[in-house]
Structures are given as C-alpha cells and as structure tokens.
Scaffold this motif. Sequence first.
Motif, mmCIF file in Angstrom:
data_model
loop_
_atom_site.group_PDB
_atom_site.id
_atom_site.type_symbol
_atom_site.label_atom_id
_atom_site.label_comp_id
_atom_site.label_asym_id
_atom_site.label_seq_id
_atom_site.Cartn_x
_atom_site.Cartn_y
_atom_site.Cartn_z
ATOM 1 N N LEU A 279 6.347 8.731 66.182
ATOM 2 C CA LEU A 279 5.298 9.030 67.154
ATOM 3 C C LEU A 279 4.002 9.454 66.461
ATOM 4 O O LEU A 279 2.918 8.932 66.767
ATOM 5 N N PHE A 280 4.090 10.406 65.522
ATOM 6 C CA PHE A 280 2.891 10.898 64.845
ATOM 7 C C PHE A 280 2.213 9.782 64.042
ATOM 8 O O PHE A 280 0.991 9.783 63.870
ATOM 9 N N LYS A 281 2.997 8.840 63.573
ATOM 10 C CA LYS A 281 2.464 7.744 62.758
ATOM 11 C C LYS A 281 1.597 6.787 63.580
ATOM 12 O O LYS A 281 0.828 5.999 63.026
ATOM 13 N N GLN A 282 1.657 6.891 64.906
ATOM 14 C CA GLN A 282 0.941 5.946 65.763
ATOM 15 C C GLN A 282 -0.531 6.293 65.973
ATOM 16 O O GLN A 282 -1.321 5.443 66.386
ATOM 17 N N GLN A 283 -0.886 7.563 65.727
ATOM 18 C CA GLN A 283 -2.255 8.001 66.016
ATOM 19 C C GLN A 283 -2.819 8.795 64.832
ATOM 20 O O GLN A 283 -2.099 9.229 63.941
ATOM 21 N N THR A 284 -4.130 8.997 64.850
ATOM 22 C CA THR A 284 -4.810 9.726 63.775
ATOM 23 C C THR A 284 -4.553 11.228 63.889
ATOM 24 O O THR A 284 -4.126 11.726 64.940
#
Length: 378
Positions: A279-284
């Motif tokens: 999940l965290f890898k999807q956004q800045t």
Amino acid sequence: MTMKPLAGLKVLDLSTLLPGPYATMLLADMGAEVLRVESPSRPDLVREMKPSVGRQSASFAYLNRGKRSIALNLKHEQARQVVHALIEEFDIVVEQFRPGVMARLGLDYEALAQINPKLIYCAITGFGQHGSRAHAAGHDINYLALSGISSASNGHLSSVQIADVAGGSQPAVMAILAAVIQRQTTGEGQFIDIAMSDQCVALQPLMMPVSLNSDADFVGDDHFLSGGGIYDYYETSDGYHIAVGSLEPQFRYRLLERLDQLALNDKPDSEVKGVLQALFKQQTRSHWVSELAGIDACVEPVLTPQEVPKELHHQERALFVQGDEGDIQVRPTPLLSGMSHDSLSPAPDLGADTQSVLAEIGINEKDYQALKASGLFD
C-alpha cells in the motif's frame, strides 16, 4: 540570567574525535569550564572534516563550542610538569587513550590523585581498563557487534555512533556528575572506567533480560522491534519512507481504519505487514503524510538530515541555534530552566589559549618562551 548549573567546575579534556569531546561539550553547555589539551603535531581528525565553517570544520565547531585549547606535546619531558600544575586547579579529567598510555606519561589517575585527591578522572575506552580485549582497537561497529545490538537490529548500519555517544559520552557525563555529588560528601575524587562495549550491553533493557533468562535469542527478524511485526519503515513510491510504530492495539486500529484496512485488524502481523508494504509503495511520502495527518497512531515521515531543521515541531522547540561563525548547531541539551543559549562561543583554534593558560599557573613570558623553544608546544 540564571547561572548555569555546572559553573565553577573545571574540566581538563585530553580526548579526541567523538566520545570524550561530546561528553565535555555537554558539560560545557551546562556551564563547566573545559580546557582541551591537544597535540600540536597530530590534530584531532574532526578538525579536518568537511564542510568547514569559518576556520573550523562544522563538526568540530559543534563538539568543541565554549571550550579553550592548549597545545602540548605530552611526550615532551616537561609536559608532565605542566599538566601536574594544571591539575591542582581542576576538578575533572576526561581522557580517551588505550589503557596504560597515561601511566607511561606519568598522567594516570594514581599519579594525578597524589597531587589533587579530589580529582575525578574519567577514562573512556572501547573495552575498559582490564579484560582480554582491553588493549584492542575498535570502532562503533565492533562494540555494537560484541554487545548483541548488531544481530538484534538485522546487522543494519547507522550513521549515528550509538556506542560512542550512548555507550561512551552520555554514561561518562552521568558518572562524572554522580562523582561530583559524592565528592561533596566524602571530599574525595575517584576513577571512572567507561567501556563502550560494556555500556552497549546495558543499552538493551528489553532484549537482554529475555535472552539472559530464557532460551530465546532474538536475531534478525524475530523480534517485534527489529522487523518481526508491523513496527518498521515502509518505502513510498518516490523512494522515501514512512515510519510505522503502531504497536499498541489502539494505534494499530487507528492506522488500519484510516487506510480502510480494518478487516486486517485481527490478522497476524506478517499478513498486515505485507499489505502495508504494498500500500505505502503506491503513493509518495508527501501523500501519506497528508493522508495520515492527525490520526495519533505513531506514524511519521522519515526525514533526511537536511529536512530536520525545517520540521515545524523542531522549530517550535527552538532546536537549532546559530553559532558565532554563522554555522547552524543543535541547541544545547538538556535545556535546564534558566539556561540561555542565544549565543554560543566558537570552538578554539588549536592551541589558542596556550600562553594565557600557562600564565594562569604562574609561567611568565620568559619561561613560556623557553618552553616554546624546547619544543613543548610542537
């Protein structure tokens, strides 16, 4: 302005690099008068570090603010006499040589205590004054390795010198101040043996008791504080990280609720962690900072060192101050009530105070010139 709490204490600092100078910086910040004894031919390596601010390296300017400096060749036959004369007026010695070096110079605790029985003498070493490794060379990484800290932290390196500062400087300051208080009762000084390797073992109040009293040996990813749970750093799409410390149930719940992942609340950590990583890898990072703002779940962005001074909380705490050379330094801590640090006197040039210090112990201009000609200051 209220007098600083250590005003009147005089510290003779024979250390270099980091553990000793950081300890004496803390003492100087709290009002102690610190005099560095430096080699005129082998300058402290920290003086040479980049970048420079004015005439000093930024690191040296920070570590040695508010101190004085005398250049003295300790191997010179008359160096012992000078140090012995200084010791009559000083309360504390801090040194960082390997065991036995100061004894060969005639400057060990036994010799100096004969001159000043009230002297508090603190020796900071990697492995202490005795033991099979006492004379061995070492660095931060070695003390962390032998203490078990490295294995418990997955062998990850840190640019923060944990052993030097948390295992050397800070215990030294605590022990010195305890000895000062005890001296008020006994009238006597004492020798303090600070071994960074010892102190690193003691820096594990949660991990070490478990290992000592059970068959458990938390190595690598086994422990919830070293990657075994959701307590970890999570990479974002722009290569930065978010620190998640949501250990307690209420924090975990709030985090998952904000992320619309409450269905995971009763799932094992391994399953939750996998989802969070994806999940965290999807956004800045900036997206997640905005998205997770105000949820009180122990979640923060991982800042770079250059971003730290821009952090609003640090600004509100006035954590950074300007030195006399125009450089930016971390505010002296701990900040005791009544202490003001609007201005920090700069670190001294090598040997800047040699002549004035010697004059204070009765060495006149003629004698100073004779000592200078003898090579004592070379």
